[in-house]
Write a protein that holds these residues in place. Structure first.
Motif, PDB file in Angstrom:
ATOM      1  N   LEU A 415       0.599  -1.212   0.034  1.00 38.52           N
ATOM      2  CA  LEU A 415       0.010   0.100  -0.059  1.00 38.52           C
ATOM      3  C   LEU A 415       0.834   1.164   0.119  1.00 38.52           C
ATOM      4  CD1 LEU A 415      -2.904   1.068   0.299  1.00 38.52           C
ATOM      5  CD2 LEU A 415      -2.659   0.895   2.661  1.00 38.52           C
ATOM      6  N   ALA A 416       1.985   1.304   0.878  1.00 37.65           N
ATOM      7  CA  ALA A 416       2.752   2.458   1.002  1.00 37.65           C
ATOM      8  C   ALA A 416       3.629   2.822  -0.312  1.00 37.65           C
ATOM      9  CB  ALA A 416       3.854   2.369   1.910  1.00 37.65           C
ATOM     10  N   ILE A 422       1.936   6.380  -6.957  1.00 37.44           N
ATOM     11  CA  ILE A 422       1.052   7.272  -7.501  1.00 37.44           C
ATOM     12  C   ILE A 422       1.016   8.844  -7.184  1.00 37.44           C
ATOM     13  CG2 ILE A 422      -1.529   7.637  -7.406  1.00 37.44           C
ATOM     14  CD1 ILE A 422      -2.221   5.011  -6.789  1.00 37.44           C
ATOM     15  N   LEU A 423       1.519   9.171  -6.109  1.00 40.20           N
ATOM     16  CA  LEU A 423       1.483  10.527  -5.789  1.00 40.20           C
ATOM     17  C   LEU A 423       2.920  11.294  -6.416  1.00 40.20           C
ATOM     18  CD1 LEU A 423       0.660  10.150  -1.731  1.00 40.20           C
ATOM     19  CD2 LEU A 423      -0.468  11.335  -3.387  1.00 40.20           C
ATOM     20  N   LYS A 424       3.904  10.435  -6.723  1.00 41.07           N
ATOM     21  CA  LYS A 424       4.939  10.945  -7.244  1.00 41.07           C
ATOM     22  C   LYS A 424       4.797  11.195  -8.920  1.00 41.07           C
ATOM     23  CE  LYS A 424       8.651   8.354  -4.529  1.00 41.07           C
ATOM     24  NZ  LYS A 424       9.830   7.795  -4.522  1.00 41.07           N
ATOM     25  N   ARG A 548      -5.562   7.879 -16.336  1.00 41.37           N
ATOM     26  CA  ARG A 548      -5.819   7.311 -15.151  1.00 41.37           C
ATOM     27  C   ARG A 548      -5.185   7.895 -13.865  1.00 41.37           C
ATOM     28  NH1 ARG A 548      -7.521   2.105 -15.188  1.00 41.37           N
ATOM     29  NH2 ARG A 548      -5.913   1.390 -13.538  1.00 41.37           N
ATOM     30  N   ILE A 549      -4.461   8.868 -14.130  1.00 44.86           N
ATOM     31  CA  ILE A 549      -3.420   9.572 -12.987  1.00 44.86           C
ATOM     32  C   ILE A 549      -4.529  10.489 -12.109  1.00 44.86           C
ATOM     33  CG2 ILE A 549      -1.915  11.294 -12.559  1.00 44.86           C
ATOM     34  CD1 ILE A 549      -0.453  10.505 -14.861  1.00 44.86           C
ATOM     35  N   ASN A 554      -9.399  16.054  -3.396  1.00 44.72           N
ATOM     36  CA  ASN A 554      -9.801  15.092  -2.446  1.00 44.72           C
ATOM     37  C   ASN A 554      -9.335  13.734  -2.713  1.00 44.72           C
ATOM     38  OD1 ASN A 554     -11.392  14.612  -4.702  1.00 44.72           O
ATOM     39  ND2 ASN A 554     -13.331  14.333  -3.677  1.00 44.72           N
ATOM     40  N   GLU A 555      -9.063  13.351  -3.908  1.00 44.04           N
ATOM     41  CA  GLU A 555      -8.680  12.239  -4.290  1.00 44.04           C
ATOM     42  C   GLU A 555      -7.258  11.909  -3.764  1.00 44.04           C
ATOM     43  OE1 GLU A 555      -8.765   8.860  -8.118  1.00 44.04           O
ATOM     44  OE2 GLU A 555      -9.273  10.936  -8.229  1.00 44.04           O
ATOM     45  N   LEU A 556      -6.603  12.831  -4.134  1.00 39.48           N
ATOM     46  CA  LEU A 556      -4.955  12.790  -3.694  1.00 39.48           C
ATOM     47  C   LEU A 556      -5.075  12.991  -2.172  1.00 39.48           C
ATOM     48  CD1 LEU A 556      -3.560  15.475  -6.501  1.00 39.48           C
ATOM     49  CD2 LEU A 556      -3.202  12.967  -6.178  1.00 39.48           C
ATOM     50  N   ASP A 557      -5.723  13.652  -1.550  1.00 43.35           N
ATOM     51  CA  ASP A 557      -5.666  13.766  -0.092  1.00 43.35           C
ATOM     52  C   ASP A 557      -5.818  12.374   0.475  1.00 43.35           C
ATOM     53  OD1 ASP A 557      -5.047  16.279  -0.069  1.00 43.35           O
ATOM     54  OD2 ASP A 557      -6.908  17.094   0.146  1.00 43.35           O
TER      55      ASP A 557
END
Length: 747
Positions: A415-416, A422-424, A548-549, A554-557
């Motif tokens: 998960l991490a 994804i965040l990068k 898909r990115i 709110n999704e990124l949070d």
């Protein structure tokens, strides 16, 4: 006439001799004829059968060299059926005239009974055939190895009570004592043997047997120092090389269990240098000597010995153990790659034993665990659980618990890592995103093209169907003509499937991946989509990847929050469950760089203070100062500054005391007060082990105040948020039995 005269004379003499050899007549002719017939016919055949059966028993006995060997190699069957043979009953066969088909110890017993019945000369209360005592001794020994100990003891007692002047009484006493040990009457066995060993004129063979039997008795009584004493004496007066080798090996094991490695090594080396020792004992003496390896030993010398043993073709049955032990020493000397190679060789030996495979899988799993390759480590632990026979063994139970904890680690690590990626990518400019995915697409095309070429080359040499009359097409490393008989072709297919779908279990609805839900404050956030909606037909389309990115705040949070929660839980798990302090510190310090939620910062710093206290005092003081300076009024600061005071007030302020107080309110139907105390405690003791108990209590309060649906929703939250706790498992159990009948639900 002269010939006829001598013929009649011979026949007359024979008849006189025959009829005078009655078992009821006490004369020199009868005694000697029956003794000779008993000794050189019936007892001889019985002894031969006994010796052959004993040799077969010793050769077929499978020693478990991973445990303390039994002093006598005899596997006791708990529900062995005892058929007591009465010496006065007719022998086996038809009317006592025909031999039965008995073999081994049964045949020896049959011969002994036959000798007693047909040639016993009990006249005036005294046995006149001097071979009958041997027959009773053989009878008792045969019954002993047939594990019919009560009738065996009867036979030995009969000899000692009725043949007090014979030369077998000392040997019989040894057998009587061994039988008493098997019947759990060790005290009487010790008393018997102590009396026997006072005789200074005993033959060496009986001295050895007596001390060995005495060691058996004291082993049953858990008197280790006396076991050692008598095994030492048995070795000193040894005549039987097999028993001597066994006794030496057991002495080495006993001293190792007592952490006396020097003494243990001494006995293993004695056994290694004992020329007449059976091969299995000599090889395992080498292996166990290597198992006693410490940094004080000569590493080069021990490795040289093991390599020499591995090269010897006679040692092929022991290669799995030899490679494993060599790997253990290499691992202790930080030669991890060599150790892994040795472990793999141990697993690949044709005669690899199941228990040895378990140990080897565990060693490899531990290496990958230490390297933080948890998914790979879990795979090896799973291999152990798939082949182990005794799942109640302490080692296996400990491994199961470790594997369950590891599952949680694997989930949070994946998960991490996934959310980090994804965040990068989401943070990159669009041009860099396009360049990243274009590079990925190019690598996919290249890999698929290579796989296609290999597949075509493999198919070019086949016709598509195997030779239906030639079964050899199914075997062979190159594969057969039918697609699934060809290992190379089938392998490419498997790789292509894994490339598209990943690892999927063989089950219905295999396209559906697992759905995991992680708690984040009062919300539940999906961390893996229920349906794998990646369209493989678009894997070469750049726009499909870009679409898909995630872009919504709110999704990124949500992704960030779940990622941070995973890092926090990893730090706690590594610290509390696995004692992997550097790993725990690394995860929590990395979390601090992500600017996590303010309510996490205090517990993170407190955990880092506790973690670094185990290996880095400077950093521990650094985080201690942060907690005490920045959060002076917190419970964490109070624990650091006043640990004695916290302990003294534990009766009133401890999490357990507060839980008991809230539960009392619930029990007395003060639901509002109970709910408020539970809510406050959950916030106060956040991330502490008692939180699931408060959550489950809240669920029961909701059942009383709102109803079944609220209860069900609260139980689902507990089950999903704390799956590895007792409370989480209890919530799952209740949910499985959930129905609309609320009265049944309360029960």
């Amino acid at each position: 006439m002269i010939k006829k005269f001598f013929l009649w004379l011979f026949l007359s003499a024979f008849l006189v001799l025959f009829f005078s050899c009655s078992t009821k007549k006490n004369n020199i002719v009868s005694r000697n004829m029956h003794a000779l017939t008993t000794k050189y016919n019936i007892l001889y055949n019985g002894q031969v059968a006994f010796d052959q059966a004993k040799l077969q028993l010793d050769d077929e006995y499978a020693d478990n060299f991973w445990e303390l060997l039994p002093i006598e190699p005899l596997k006791i069957e708990e529900e062995k059926v005892e058929v007591i043979i009465n010496p006065s009953a007719p022998p086996k066969g038809d009317n006592g005239d025909n031999e039965s088909n008995a073999t081994g110890f049964d045949r020896a017993e049959e011969k002994a009974v036959k000798a007693i019945q047909k040639h016993g000369m009990d006249i005036d209360g005294k046995e006149r055939n001097r071979q009958i005592d041997d027959a009773y001794l053989l009878l008792g020994k045969a019954r002993y190895y047939s594990q019919r100990f009560v009738p065996a003891l009867e036979a030995f007692n009969f000899v000692l009570e009725n043949y007090t002047e014979n030369d077998l009484k000392d040997e019989t006493r040894v057998w009587q004592a061994k039988t008493l040990v098997r019947l759990q009457n060790e005290e009487l066995a010790v008393e018997t043997l102590q009396y026997l060993l006072k005789n200074l004129n005993l033959p060496l063979e009986l001295v050895e047997d007596g001390h060995t039997a005495m060691a058996m008795a004291y082993q049953a009584l858990d008197s280790t120092h006396l076991v050692v004493k008598h095994l030492d004496s048995a070795v000193l007066f040894s005549v039987d090389p097999k028993q001597k080798a066994r006794n030496l090996f057991i002495l080495g094991q006993v001293y190792r269990n007592e952490q006396k490695l020097d003494s243990s090594n001494l006995y293993f080396e004695k056994l290694m240098n004992f020329k007449n020792a059976p091969l299995r004992y000599k090889i395992h003496a080498q292996i166990d000597r290597a198992e006693n390896y410490t940094k004080e030993d000569s590493t080069a010398q021990i490795l040289s010995r093991l390599k020499k043993l591995i090269k010897d073709r006679d040692n092929r049955p022991f290669l799995d153990e030899l490679y494993y032990q060599k790997g253990q020493i290499e691992a202790q000397n930080d030669s991890i790659e060599i150790a892994l190679d040795d472990y793999e060789k141990s697993l690949s030996t044709p005669q690899s034993k199941e228990y040895q495979k378990e140990l080897t899988y565990e060693a490899i799993g531990n290496i990958y665990f230490d390297k933080a390759k948890f998914e790979l480590a879990g795979t090896y632990y799973d291999s152990i659980l798939a082949i182990t026979i005794n799942k109640n063994e302490k080692r296996i139970r400990r491994l199961i618990r470790k594997r369950e904890s590891l599952e949680e680690v694997i989930t949070y690590e994946n998960l991490a890592n996934t959310n980090d990626s994804i965040l990068k990518i989401a943070a990159l400019p669009k041009a860099e995103q396009e360049a990243f995915y274009q590079q990925h697409i190019d690598s996919l095309k290249k890999a698929d093209e290579l796989a296609k070429i290999k597949l075509e080359n493999s198919l070019a040499s086949t016709t598509g169907f195997g030779n239906l009359t030639d079964d050899t097409s199914k075997s062979g490393s190159k594969g057969g003509k039918f697609y699934f008989y060809n290992n190379n072709v089938a392998g490419f297919g498997k790789q292509e499937f894994k490339r598209a779908w990943g690892n999927r279990a063989l089950e219905d609805n295999w396209r559906i991946s697992a759905k995991k839900v992680v708690r984040q404050d009062s919300k539940q956030i999906d961390v893996a989509i229920a349906e794998d909606d990646f369209d493989t037909s678009k894997k070469y389309e750049l726009d499909y990847y870009i679409s898909r990115i995630p872009t919504e705040k709110n999704e990124l949070d949500s992704i960030t929050s779940v990622r941070n929660d995973a890092y926090y839980k990893l730090g706690v798990i590594y610290n509390e469950q696995f004692k992997e302090y550097p790993l725990a510190a690394e995860r929590l310090e990395k979390l601090l760089t992500f600017n996590p939620d303010k309510k996490l910062i205090l517990p993170i710093n407190y955990h880092l203070y506790k973690i670094y206290a185990n290996f880095d005092e400077t950093k521990s003081n650094k985080y201690k100062n942060i907690v005490v300076t920045d959060y002076p009024e917190s419970r964490y600061a109070n624990i650091i500054l006043n640990p004695e005071k916290v302990l003294a007030s534990a009766d009133n302020n401890s999490p357990e005391a507060i839980y008991n107080d809230a539960y009392c309110d619930y029990d007395f139907q003060h639901y509002v007060e109970a709910y408020q105390k539970a809510e406050k405690a959950i916030e106060q003791f956040k991330n502490e082990p008692i939180v699931p108990k408060f959550e489950l209590l809240k669920a029961h309060i909701l059942m009383k105040t709102i109803g079944a649906e609220a209860f069900k929703e609260a139980l689902s939250f507990v089950a999903l948020s704390y799956p590895n706790t007792e409370e989480g498992k209890r919530a799952v159990e209740i949910l499985e039995n959930f129905d609309s009948d609320t009265s049944n639900l309360e029960n």
